[in-house]
Design a protein around this motif. Sequence first.
Motif, PDB file in Angstrom:
ATOM      1  N   GLU A 226       0.827  -1.207   0.000  1.00  0.00           N
ATOM      2  CA  GLU A 226       0.000   0.000   0.000  1.00  0.00           C
ATOM      3  C   GLU A 226       0.862   1.258   0.000  1.00  0.00           C
ATOM      4  O   GLU A 226       0.552   2.240  -0.683  1.00  0.00           O
ATOM      5  N   GLN A 227       1.964   1.217   0.742  1.00  0.00           N
ATOM      6  CA  GLN A 227       2.875   2.363   0.771  1.00  0.00           C
ATOM      7  C   GLN A 227       3.506   2.595  -0.596  1.00  0.00           C
ATOM      8  O   GLN A 227       3.639   3.734  -1.052  1.00  0.00           O
ATOM      9  N   ALA A 228       3.890   1.509  -1.265  1.00  0.00           N
ATOM     10  CA  ALA A 228       4.480   1.637  -2.597  1.00  0.00           C
ATOM     11  C   ALA A 228       3.482   2.223  -3.586  1.00  0.00           C
ATOM     12  O   ALA A 228       3.837   3.069  -4.411  1.00  0.00           O
ATOM     13  N   CYS A 229       2.227   1.786  -3.490  1.00  0.00           N
ATOM     14  CA  CYS A 229       1.182   2.343  -4.363  1.00  0.00           C
ATOM     15  C   CYS A 229       1.030   3.842  -4.131  1.00  0.00           C
ATOM     16  O   CYS A 229       0.934   4.630  -5.086  1.00  0.00           O
ATOM     17  N   GLU A 230       1.018   4.247  -2.870  1.00  0.00           N
ATOM     18  CA  GLU A 230       0.863   5.663  -2.548  1.00  0.00           C
ATOM     19  C   GLU A 230       2.082   6.462  -3.012  1.00  0.00           C
ATOM     20  O   GLU A 230       1.937   7.583  -3.525  1.00  0.00           O
ATOM     21  N   ASP A 231       3.276   5.893  -2.869  1.00  0.00           N
ATOM     22  CA  ASP A 231       4.485   6.571  -3.330  1.00  0.00           C
ATOM     23  C   ASP A 231       4.440   6.809  -4.838  1.00  0.00           C
ATOM     24  O   ASP A 231       4.834   7.875  -5.323  1.00  0.00           O
ATOM     25  N   TRP A 232       3.961   5.813  -5.586  1.00  0.00           N
ATOM     26  CA  TRP A 232       3.891   5.966  -7.050  1.00  0.00           C
ATOM     27  C   TRP A 232       2.788   6.950  -7.433  1.00  0.00           C
ATOM     28  O   TRP A 232       2.976   7.786  -8.327  1.00  0.00           O
ATOM     29  N   ARG A 233       1.652   6.856  -6.766  1.00  0.00           N
ATOM     30  CA  ARG A 233       0.549   7.777  -7.048  1.00  0.00           C
ATOM     31  C   ARG A 233       0.973   9.226  -6.803  1.00  0.00           C
ATOM     32  O   ARG A 233       0.630  10.125  -7.573  1.00  0.00           O
ATOM     33  N   ALA A 234       1.736   9.440  -5.739  1.00  0.00           N
ATOM     34  CA  ALA A 234       2.156  10.792  -5.372  1.00  0.00           C
ATOM     35  C   ALA A 234       3.432  11.228  -6.092  1.00  0.00           C
ATOM     36  O   ALA A 234       3.951  12.316  -5.811  1.00  0.00           O
ATOM     37  N   GLN A 235       3.933  10.379  -6.986  1.00  0.00           N
ATOM     38  CA  GLN A 235       5.135  10.674  -7.777  1.00  0.00           C
ATOM     39  C   GLN A 235       6.355  10.947  -6.896  1.00  0.00           C
ATOM     40  O   GLN A 235       7.173  11.833  -7.166  1.00  0.00           O
ATOM     41  N   ARG A 236       6.473  10.150  -5.834  1.00  0.00           N
ATOM     42  CA  ARG A 236       7.631  10.266  -4.957  1.00  0.00           C
ATOM     43  C   ARG A 236       8.794   9.376  -5.405  1.00  0.00           C
ATOM     44  O   ARG A 236       9.860   9.404  -4.787  1.00  0.00           O
ATOM     45  N   MET A 237       8.583   8.572  -6.430  1.00  0.00           N
ATOM     46  CA  MET A 237       9.649   7.709  -6.929  1.00  0.00           C
ATOM     47  C   MET A 237      10.269   8.353  -8.168  1.00  0.00           C
ATOM     48  O   MET A 237       9.565   8.744  -9.101  1.00  0.00           O
ATOM     49  N   VAL A 238      11.588   8.462  -8.173  1.00  0.00           N
ATOM     50  CA  VAL A 238      12.306   9.127  -9.262  1.00  0.00           C
ATOM     51  C   VAL A 238      12.198   8.299 -10.536  1.00  0.00           C
ATOM     52  O   VAL A 238      12.375   7.072 -10.511  1.00  0.00           O
ATOM     53  N   LEU A 239      11.931   8.956 -11.660  1.00  0.00           N
ATOM     54  CA  LEU A 239      11.818   8.274 -12.945  1.00  0.00           C
ATOM     55  C   LEU A 239      13.202   7.981 -13.526  1.00  0.00           C
ATOM     56  O   LEU A 239      14.206   8.563 -13.102  1.00  0.00           O
ATOM     57  N   PRO A 240      13.282   7.089 -14.513  1.00  0.00           N
ATOM     58  CA  PRO A 240      14.589   6.748 -15.095  1.00  0.00           C
ATOM     59  C   PRO A 240      15.313   7.962 -15.659  1.00  0.00           C
ATOM     60  O   PRO A 240      14.694   8.861 -16.248  1.00  0.00           O
ATOM     61  N   VAL A 241      16.625   7.971 -15.506  1.00  0.00           N
ATOM     62  CA  VAL A 241      17.457   9.029 -16.069  1.00  0.00           C
ATOM     63  C   VAL A 241      17.346   8.977 -17.595  1.00  0.00           C
ATOM     64  O   VAL A 241      17.429   7.906 -18.203  1.00  0.00           O
ATOM     65  N   ASP A 242      17.124  10.120 -18.217  1.00  0.00           N
ATOM     66  CA  ASP A 242      16.979  10.250 -19.672  1.00  0.00           C
ATOM     67  C   ASP A 242      15.717   9.583 -20.212  1.00  0.00           C
ATOM     68  O   ASP A 242      15.601   9.365 -21.421  1.00  0.00           O
ATOM     69  N   ASP A 243      14.782   9.247 -19.326  1.00  0.00           N
ATOM     70  CA  ASP A 243      13.494   8.701 -19.771  1.00  0.00           C
ATOM     71  C   ASP A 243      12.440   9.054 -18.724  1.00  0.00           C
ATOM     72  O   ASP A 243      11.839   8.172 -18.096  1.00  0.00           O
ATOM     73  N   ASP A 244      12.231  10.349 -18.535  1.00  0.00           N
ATOM     74  CA  ASP A 244      11.357  10.822 -17.456  1.00  0.00           C
ATOM     75  C   ASP A 244      10.188  11.662 -17.955  1.00  0.00           C
ATOM     76  O   ASP A 244       9.597  12.429 -17.197  1.00  0.00           O
ATOM     77  N   GLN A 245       9.841  11.496 -19.239  1.00  0.00           N
ATOM     78  CA  GLN A 245       8.774  12.320 -19.809  1.00  0.00           C
ATOM     79  C   GLN A 245       7.416  11.626 -19.812  1.00  0.00           C
ATOM     80  O   GLN A 245       6.409  12.240 -20.165  1.00  0.00           O
ATOM     81  N   GLU A 246       7.360  10.372 -19.432  1.00  0.00           N
ATOM     82  CA  GLU A 246       6.107   9.635 -19.355  1.00  0.00           C
ATOM     83  C   GLU A 246       6.273   8.492 -18.371  1.00  0.00           C
ATOM     84  O   GLU A 246       7.392   8.125 -17.996  1.00  0.00           O
ATOM     85  N   PHE A 247       5.151   7.904 -17.955  1.00  0.00           N
ATOM     86  CA  PHE A 247       5.201   6.757 -17.044  1.00  0.00           C
ATOM     87  C   PHE A 247       3.864   6.034 -17.102  1.00  0.00           C
ATOM     88  O   PHE A 247       2.870   6.564 -17.603  1.00  0.00           O
ATOM     89  N   ILE A 248       3.859   4.812 -16.584  1.00  0.00           N
ATOM     90  CA  ILE A 248       2.622   4.037 -16.508  1.00  0.00           C
ATOM     91  C   ILE A 248       1.903   4.395 -15.206  1.00  0.00           C
ATOM     92  O   ILE A 248       2.468   4.222 -14.122  1.00  0.00           O
ATOM     93  N   PRO A 249       0.680   4.895 -15.272  1.00  0.00           N
ATOM     94  CA  PRO A 249      -0.027   5.267 -14.041  1.00  0.00           C
ATOM     95  C   PRO A 249      -0.374   4.052 -13.201  1.00  0.00           C
ATOM     96  O   PRO A 249      -0.449   2.924 -13.707  1.00  0.00           O
TER      97      PRO A 249
END
Length: 293
Positions: free
Chosen positions: A264-287
């Motif tokens: 549940e914490q991981a889901c909330e972290d992703w929902r709140a965009q607290r996880m850093v996106l890949p370097v040089d590939d941070d313009q989109e993500f899977i919701p």
Amino acid sequence: MTASLLINRRSHDLGGGFFVGRVLPHRKRRMVGPFIFFDHLGPMDVARGAPRALDVRPHPHIGLSTVTYLYSGAFTHRDSLGSNQEIRPGEVNWMTAGSGITHSERLEYARAHGANLHGIQAWAALPREHEETAPAFHHHQGADELPEFQEGGVTGRLIAGAIDGASARVRTHSSLFYLHWEMTDGARRTLGTTYPERAVYVARGAIDLDGHPLAEGQMQVLESGRTAQIQARGPATVMLLGGEPIGERFIYWNFVSSSKDRLEQACEDWRAQRMVLPVDDDQEFIPLPQGAG
């Protein structure tokens, strides 16, 4: 005793028309040793100029290691550690998510040149004492890192772990083995009883397993303590995997944990965009899928 079970792959859409054959987890068998996820990718022809919708966009993981292994084609891996690595057939991308990582897998080579994409992606759940380890990524290639053998019509490569006196240089966090065999018609080989949980998957062709047919797209989970006699029925590509059990795991989307609260914490972290996106590939993500967390 580990009971025998036959599992047929099921078609699953990763999005954008990228269909895979999902084997694990299964409703009757969630894990084999630490392996909690097993997808058969392709074979799929990807034409030059293929749409980016086929790419696996940035997404997160916790509590597991991913292992990508190809028979043909190529992926470009990028992650939040700054890794940027193209993987080719016979090589291994081993990514340990631990406390959290994000990555993408792009079909850049196929988009530029055209390619037949065929391979396996598996996940190994981490033991409890390593679930929150620091994330890491390693690329492995060559016989000095991935031991090979050729005997009696069988050409083999040890992708990870240890078996039959050989050890791969891939750093794992639990006792396991993961093998690729290419078998000529009629070739025979025995899988021993080193590990209590083992499975055999046919990625191409067909085999006889202890005298019973096993077809392409089928995984046989083996009974503990009994050797397995394998004979190819024509040319065959066979994957063998297993290890020591590591205990119950919960899985939601791309997250694996021994704790539902941690999921549940991981889901909330992703929902709140607290996880850093890949370097040089941070313009989109899977919701995060609807209804999560």
